[in-house]
Motif scaffolding. Structure first.
Motif, PDB file in Angstrom:
ATOM      1  N   GLN A   8      46.200  28.477  40.607  1.00 20.78           N
ATOM      2  CA  GLN A   8      46.078  27.670  39.393  1.00 20.78           C
ATOM      3  C   GLN A   8      47.430  27.000  39.102  1.00 20.78           C
ATOM      4  O   GLN A   8      48.456  27.374  39.657  1.00 20.78           O
ATOM      5  CB  GLN A   8      45.687  28.550  38.201  1.00 20.78           C
ATOM      6  CG  GLN A   8      44.578  29.550  38.491  1.00 20.78           C
ATOM      7  CD  GLN A   8      43.234  28.890  38.717  1.00 20.78           C
ATOM      8  OE1 GLN A   8      42.818  28.030  37.940  1.00 20.78           O
ATOM      9  NE2 GLN A   8      42.569  29.239  39.802  1.00 20.78           N
ATOM     10  N   ALA A   9      47.392  26.040  38.172  1.00 19.78           N
ATOM     11  CA  ALA A   9      48.604  25.278  37.853  1.00 19.78           C
ATOM     12  C   ALA A   9      49.759  26.180  37.404  1.00 19.78           C
ATOM     13  O   ALA A   9      50.930  25.875  37.646  1.00 19.78           O
ATOM     14  CB  ALA A   9      48.287  24.247  36.768  1.00 19.78           C
ATOM     15  N   ASP A  10      49.439  27.316  36.773  1.00 15.54           N
ATOM     16  CA  ASP A  10      50.514  28.206  36.298  1.00 15.54           C
ATOM     17  C   ASP A  10      51.007  29.167  37.379  1.00 15.54           C
ATOM     18  O   ASP A  10      51.804  30.072  37.099  1.00 15.54           O
ATOM     19  CB  ASP A  10      50.040  28.991  35.063  1.00 15.54           C
ATOM     20  CG  ASP A  10      48.914  29.953  35.402  1.00 15.54           C
ATOM     21  OD1 ASP A  10      48.442  29.962  36.571  1.00 15.54           O
ATOM     22  OD2 ASP A  10      48.502  30.714  34.499  1.00 15.54           O
ATOM     23  N   GLY A  11      50.510  28.992  38.600  1.00 14.14           N
ATOM     24  CA  GLY A  11      50.968  29.853  39.690  1.00 14.14           C
ATOM     25  C   GLY A  11      50.171  31.130  39.837  1.00 14.14           C
ATOM     26  O   GLY A  11      50.430  31.917  40.749  1.00 14.14           O
ATOM     27  N   SER A  12      49.211  31.355  38.950  1.00  8.95           N
ATOM     28  CA  SER A  12      48.345  32.531  39.120  1.00  8.95           C
ATOM     29  C   SER A  12      47.265  32.208  40.158  1.00  8.95           C
ATOM     30  O   SER A  12      47.045  31.042  40.490  1.00  8.95           O
ATOM     31  CB  SER A  12      47.725  32.935  37.786  1.00  8.95           C
ATOM     32  OG  SER A  12      46.835  31.928  37.353  1.00  8.95           O
ATOM     33  N   VAL A  13      46.619  33.255  40.664  1.00 10.31           N
ATOM     34  CA  VAL A  13      45.688  33.056  41.784  1.00 10.31           C
ATOM     35  C   VAL A  13      44.365  33.776  41.540  1.00 10.31           C
ATOM     36  O   VAL A  13      44.358  34.924  41.087  1.00 10.31           O
ATOM     37  CB  VAL A  13      46.314  33.580  43.102  1.00 10.31           C
ATOM     38  CG1 VAL A  13      45.330  33.507  44.259  1.00 10.31           C
ATOM     39  CG2 VAL A  13      47.570  32.779  43.444  1.00 10.31           C
ATOM     40  N   VAL A  14      43.280  33.070  41.829  1.00  8.69           N
ATOM     41  CA  VAL A  14      41.965  33.703  41.846  1.00  8.69           C
ATOM     42  C   VAL A  14      41.549  33.844  43.307  1.00  8.69           C
ATOM     43  O   VAL A  14      41.604  32.868  44.061  1.00  8.69           O
ATOM     44  CB  VAL A  14      40.927  32.852  41.083  1.00  8.69           C
ATOM     45  CG1 VAL A  14      39.546  33.508  41.165  1.00  8.69           C
ATOM     46  CG2 VAL A  14      41.346  32.669  39.635  1.00  8.69           C
ATOM     47  N   VAL A  15      41.181  35.050  43.715  1.00  5.05           N
ATOM     48  CA  VAL A  15      40.709  35.280  45.081  1.00  5.05           C
ATOM     49  C   VAL A  15      39.243  35.704  44.991  1.00  5.05           C
ATOM     50  O   VAL A  15      38.884  36.514  44.127  1.00  5.05           O
ATOM     51  CB  VAL A  15      41.536  36.377  45.785  1.00  5.05           C
ATOM     52  CG1 VAL A  15      41.106  36.513  47.248  1.00  5.05           C
ATOM     53  CG2 VAL A  15      43.026  36.070  45.695  1.00  5.05           C
ATOM     54  N   GLN A  16      38.430  35.123  45.868  1.00  5.46           N
ATOM     55  CA  GLN A  16      36.988  35.365  45.768  1.00  5.46           C
ATOM     56  C   GLN A  16      36.385  35.708  47.123  1.00  5.46           C
ATOM     57  O   GLN A  16      36.724  35.101  48.137  1.00  5.46           O
ATOM     58  CB  GLN A  16      36.283  34.101  45.263  1.00  5.46           C
ATOM     59  CG  GLN A  16      36.752  33.636  43.904  1.00  5.46           C
ATOM     60  CD  GLN A  16      36.151  32.287  43.556  1.00  5.46           C
ATOM     61  OE1 GLN A  16      36.128  31.387  44.393  1.00  5.46           O
ATOM     62  NE2 GLN A  16      35.663  32.167  42.338  1.00  5.46           N
ATOM     63  N   SER A  17      35.438  36.644  47.086  1.00  2.10           N
ATOM     64  CA  SER A  17      34.673  36.958  48.284  1.00  2.10           C
ATOM     65  C   SER A  17      33.414  37.684  47.841  1.00  2.10           C
ATOM     66  O   SER A  17      33.439  38.442  46.867  1.00  2.10           O
ATOM     67  CB  SER A  17      35.501  37.842  49.219  1.00  2.10           C
ATOM     68  OG  SER A  17      34.744  38.162  50.357  1.00  2.10           O
ATOM     69  N   ALA A  18      32.321  37.468  48.578  1.00  2.00           N
ATOM     70  CA  ALA A  18      31.044  38.087  48.181  1.00  2.00           C
ATOM     71  C   ALA A  18      30.978  39.542  48.635  1.00  2.00           C
ATOM     72  O   ALA A  18      29.935  40.050  49.022  1.00  2.00           O
ATOM     73  CB  ALA A  18      29.876  37.301  48.759  1.00  2.00           C
ATOM     74  N   THR A  19      32.111  40.225  48.588  1.00  2.72           N
ATOM     75  CA  THR A  19      32.141  41.641  48.933  1.00  2.72           C
ATOM     76  C   THR A  19      31.723  42.462  47.711  1.00  2.72           C
ATOM     77  O   THR A  19      31.324  41.903  46.687  1.00  2.72           O
ATOM     78  CB  THR A  19      33.541  42.037  49.441  1.00  2.72           C
ATOM     79  OG1 THR A  19      33.543  43.413  49.813  1.00  2.72           O
ATOM     80  CG2 THR A  19      34.600  41.823  48.366  1.00  2.72           C
ATOM     81  N   MET A  20      31.803  43.782  47.824  1.00 10.53           N
ATOM     82  CA  MET A  20      31.261  44.667  46.799  1.00 10.53           C
ATOM     83  C   MET A  20      32.292  45.721  46.418  1.00 10.53           C
ATOM     84  O   MET A  20      33.202  46.009  47.180  1.00 10.53           O
ATOM     85  CB  MET A  20      30.048  45.419  47.351  1.00 10.53           C
ATOM     86  CG  MET A  20      28.999  44.573  47.994  1.00 10.53           C
ATOM     87  SD  MET A  20      28.228  43.444  46.848  1.00 10.53           S
ATOM     88  CE  MET A  20      27.428  44.621  45.750  1.00 10.53           C
ATOM     89  N   ASP A  21      32.050  46.318  45.265  1.00 14.49           N
ATOM     90  CA  ASP A  21      32.778  47.543  44.932  1.00 14.49           C
ATOM     91  C   ASP A  21      31.774  48.573  44.452  1.00 14.49           C
ATOM     92  O   ASP A  21      31.322  48.523  43.321  1.00 14.49           O
ATOM     93  CB  ASP A  21      33.836  47.313  43.866  1.00 14.49           C
ATOM     94  CG  ASP A  21      34.622  48.592  43.582  1.00 14.49           C
ATOM     95  OD1 ASP A  21      34.454  49.572  44.340  1.00 14.49           O
ATOM     96  OD2 ASP A  21      35.383  48.614  42.599  1.00 14.49           O
ATOM     97  N   ILE A  22      31.417  49.513  45.346  1.00 15.71           N
ATOM     98  CA  ILE A  22      30.472  50.557  44.946  1.00 15.71           C
ATOM     99  C   ILE A  22      31.219  51.773  44.406  1.00 15.71           C
ATOM    100  O   ILE A  22      30.638  52.818  44.197  1.00 15.71           O
ATOM    101  CB  ILE A  22      29.536  50.946  46.108  1.00 15.71           C
ATOM    102  CG1 ILE A  22      30.319  51.511  47.300  1.00 15.71           C
ATOM    103  CG2 ILE A  22      28.707  49.745  46.535  1.00 15.71           C
ATOM    104  CD1 ILE A  22      29.443  52.115  48.385  1.00 15.71           C
ATOM    105  N   GLY A  23      32.529  51.611  44.210  1.00 15.79           N
ATOM    106  CA  GLY A  23      33.299  52.713  43.646  1.00 15.79           C
ATOM    107  C   GLY A  23      34.730  52.847  44.129  1.00 15.79           C
ATOM    108  O   GLY A  23      35.614  53.260  43.381  1.00 15.79           O
TER     109      GLY A  23
END
Ligand code: MOS
Length: 745
Positions: free
Chosen positions: A462-477
């Motif tokens: 993002q413009a402020d240097g922060s980052v969004v990372v995305q993936s269709a993975t899961m967290d079952i715990g």
């Protein structure tokens, strides 16, 4: 021991990024989405184990308050992806998943036969009790022991040229008969059911006739998307699957089960969003289980303790309509250096629902038998069980004749033994008493194959240097979001607070489901590669700004800034780089898959467990009083969440060893332990202090972060270690789990 890679338990480990949301009610689970016009469904399930439905009397239910529909095979829509129904119905061929409400045939007790949809859950429960189903019963077979003679080579294996489940032999297994010291024994594990806190649940929402969204508890949104698209003959993108939070799943969420399709069908038929939450009792017949398995093991050794032969035969139960195959006998081929090994795997079809993978599937089952047998042979040899294992340590993979990509099992043994105080173990059983209890020490090895699947991840700065990372993975715990955040933070030189990881939605970049301990190697590698690519883009953009970034040197990242080289004092902040180029955001996608190393090296996670038990001599009560668990899984990405995962595996192993057993009344083919009053799982009072250690040496042949799977290896071996400790305490060898008091007194 010096930590060599990423993490230090005392300072840098991240706390779960979604921990606060989870404990404060801010995390939305599948059944918790507030959907307008939502109605509620309840399943009616069969009360016979085999036969067919002759009539469904639903008038009273249909007239009950709030009821919108009672759906059964009599009035169900045609599911476009399923073959046309046969009249009269024919029993499913082996290999056919159960098609819900498809025809009147019954394959197991608890099979869904109808679904009531009503305005409230209570109305649906009440109306479901009014549905009257009559059956033509046929005699059923659910008793493994009575039907053991019908076990056979799986059809899957008969039909395939190259199955890992084929009979296997190396050397001359018959040589076992001439072994100087040998043991032979039979080991049994009963059916055990996954018991996640969150039951399986789904909200199905149709928009128009051809767009479907499901909020569904599962372990792989992409796989559920694909299966639903296929069943309803829709383009993939018309089906979206959301599972942002999952309240535990130990394999039960890998497949799409009949209840999921039932809810989607119901939503289409009543033209309203439908919510279905399985009752705890329905969890026993709806989503698979660890199959009842009988194993025979023969082990032979020379008098000085060298293994000369291993014979390992295993038979697991399956349903009449599907074959569930697992790795029951496979560890025996790879774990120890032994010239002669024979393994055989068989299946026994019964009138039950199909089993499925449950944490450490096959391996946890097989290693209970193998590691119990190793303990028995060590005792016969008058050898320390750990010395016996070290003497037969496999320096390379004896099954594939390949070098290991990395193996620090020896270091695991040594570290675990030291931390546990193994040298204080008495070889003779019944040697130690404390507080009126017999005390015993036991240990076992653990191994689990390495799995890495093609994965994608997107990183957007993002413009402020922060980052969004995305993936269709899961967290079952296990804390997937936390581990991925840590990978991104490390590669990008960013504070973890500036990173947000998004998962659990099928619209995100392609990723495998969370199973087979594959998430960190697969998705972690994709996140690593995406963030590397982002870093390189930033360096290229910085080159447009300042000459020092054009020298072709390796740019260095630190605290959200880019430096031209290690010694460079002045950095360019990410925000400034984007601003200079008038970029609101900067997006890259990383894609990662296994390279050729897979064929040149043998890849496994390794581990071991050391256990102390106290056994009441008169009561037969077994208390696990101390556990040291040690694993070699390559790089530890985030110590705090890794440790939790190891602890969870040991807790599962305590349940497997001492408590968990799904008991069936074979007169009816019905489970009688279908609640937490009778199906026992460990509670806090059953769980002692558990010490967790890692070797933490990167395996860079496995993947770019050097990390292998941890989820399954955490449980594989635990039950064997406990059984071995019980023998050391009591002199009684229990080969039939769970080790309940009746077996010890
Ligand atoms: Mo695991 S049994 O692959 O969820």
């Amino acid at each position: 021991m010096k930590r060599q890679s990423w993490d230090n338990p005392s300072d840098t480990s991240l706390t779960r990024v979604d921990g606060a949301a989870k404990v404060s009610g801010g995390a939305t689970y599948s059944a918790e989405y507030a959907i307008p016009e939502l109605v509620h469904a309840v399943l009616v399930t069969s009360t016979i184990a085999k036969g067919s439905i002759t009539a469904i009397e639903a008038h009273e239910a249909e007239a009950a308050p709030g009821v919108l529909a009672v759906i059964s095979h009599l009035n169900v829509m045609t599911v476009p992806g399923w073959p046309a129904k046969k009249q009269p119905a024919e029993r499913a061929q082996v290999g056919t998943a159960l098609r819900v409400f498809y025809d009147p045939l019954i394959y197991f007790d608890g099979q869904p036969v109808a679904m009531v949809v009503a305005g409230t859950h209570e109305q649906a429960v009440h109306a479901a009790s009014l549905v009257c189903v009559t059956y033509r019963k046929e005699s059923h077979q659910t008793d493994f022991e009575k039907n053991a003679g019908k076990a056979a080579v799986p059809l899957n294996v008969q039909r395939s040229g190259n199955s890992p489940f084929k009979d296997y032999e190396r050397g001359d297994a018959a040589a076992l008969r001439q072994a100087e010291v040998k043991i032979e024994a039979e080991y049994i594990i009963p059916t055990q059911h996954h018991q996640p806190l969150e039951p399986h649940a789904i909200i199905a929402v149709w928009e128009a006739d051809d767009k479907l969204t499901v909020y569904d508890k599962n372990q792989g949104v992409k796989s559920v998307q694909g299966q639903l698209a296929q069943a309803f003959k829709l383009p993939r993108e018309n089906v979206q699957v959301v599972a942002r939070y999952v309240g535990g799943a130990f394999g039960s969420g890998i497949r799409v089960w009949p209840h999921t399709l039932a809810a989607v069908i119901a939503a289409k038929q009543v033209k309203r969003p439908v919510k279905l939450v399985l009752g705890r009792d329905q969890m026993f017949t709806s989503v698979g289980y660890r199959p009842y398995t009988v194993q025979k093991i023969g082990l032979g050794a020379s008098a000085d303790g060298r293994l000369t032969g291993i014979v390992h035969e295993g038979t697991g139960q399956t349903s009449m309509y599907e074959e569930h195959l697992e790795r029951t006998v496979l560890a025996s081929r790879a774990l120890y250096a032994c010239p002669s090994v024979l393994t055989r795997y068989r299946l026994l079809p019964l009138d039950v629902n199909t089993p499925t993978w449950m944490r450490g599937p096959g391996d946890a089952t097989g290693m209970f038998a193998l590691e119990s047998a190793m303990d028995e042979l060590a005792f016969a040899l008058k050898m320390d069980p750990l010395d016996f294992r070290l003497k037969n340590y496999a320096e390379s993979d004896p099954e594939r004749n390949l070098p290991w990509s990395a193996k620090s099992l020896r270091e695991c043994y040594e570290l675990g033994a030291e931390k546990f105080g193994w040298k204080n173990r008495m070889q003779a059983p019944r040697s130690v008493r404390q507080n009126g209890m017999l005390v015993g020490y036991g240990m076992a090895s653990s191994l689990y194959g390495f799995h890495r699947h093609p994965s994608k991840a997107r990183a957007v700065m993002q413009a402020d240097g922060s980052v969004v990372v995305q993936s269709a993975t899961m967290d079952i715990g296990p804390g997937t979001g936390t581990a991925m955040t840590r990978i991104a933070a490390k590669v990008l030189g960013l504070n973890a607070k500036k990173i947000r990881f998004e998962l659990g939605h099928s619209a995100l970049p392609d990723a495998p489901g969370q199973n087979g301990s594959s998430t960190i190697p697969s998705v972690g590698s994709a996140v690593h590669d995406a963030c590397e690519a982002l870093k390189n883009r930033l360096a290229a953009l910085a080159g447009d700004m300042e000459a020092r970034f054009r020298s072709g040197g390796q740019a260095v990242v630190r605290n959200g800034q880019l430096f031209a080289s290690e010694g460079d004092k002045d950095g360019l902040s990410y925000a400034d780089i984007l601003k200079h180029h008038h970029l609101n955001e900067l997006e890259v996608t990383g894609e990662s898959k296994q390279g050729a190393e897979r064929d040149q090296y043998s890849m496994y996670s390794f581990g071991c467990h050391f256990v102390e038990v106290q056994v009441g001599e008169l009561t037969g009560e077994v208390r696990v009083t101390r556990v040291v668990t040690c694993a070699d899984v390559g790089t530890i990405i985030n110590y705090k969440t890794a440790r939790s995962q190891s602890i969870g595996g040991v807790v599962g192993g305590i349940g497997m060893a001492l408590m968990e057993e799904s008991v069936m009344d074979h007169r009816f083919g019905r489970y009688v332990t279908s609640d937490f009053a009778s199906y026992h799982i460990p509670v806090h009072a059953d769980v002692p202090p558990i010490e967790v250690y890692y070797i933490d040496k990167p395996d860079m042949l496995a993947d770019p972060i050097g990390s292998k799977g941890l989820g399954e290896i955490a449980i594989v071996g635990v039950a064997g270690a406990i059984a071995n400790a019980v023998f050391n305490a009591t002199g009684k060898r229990i080969r039939h789990l769970p080790i309940t008091p009746d077996k010890l007194i």
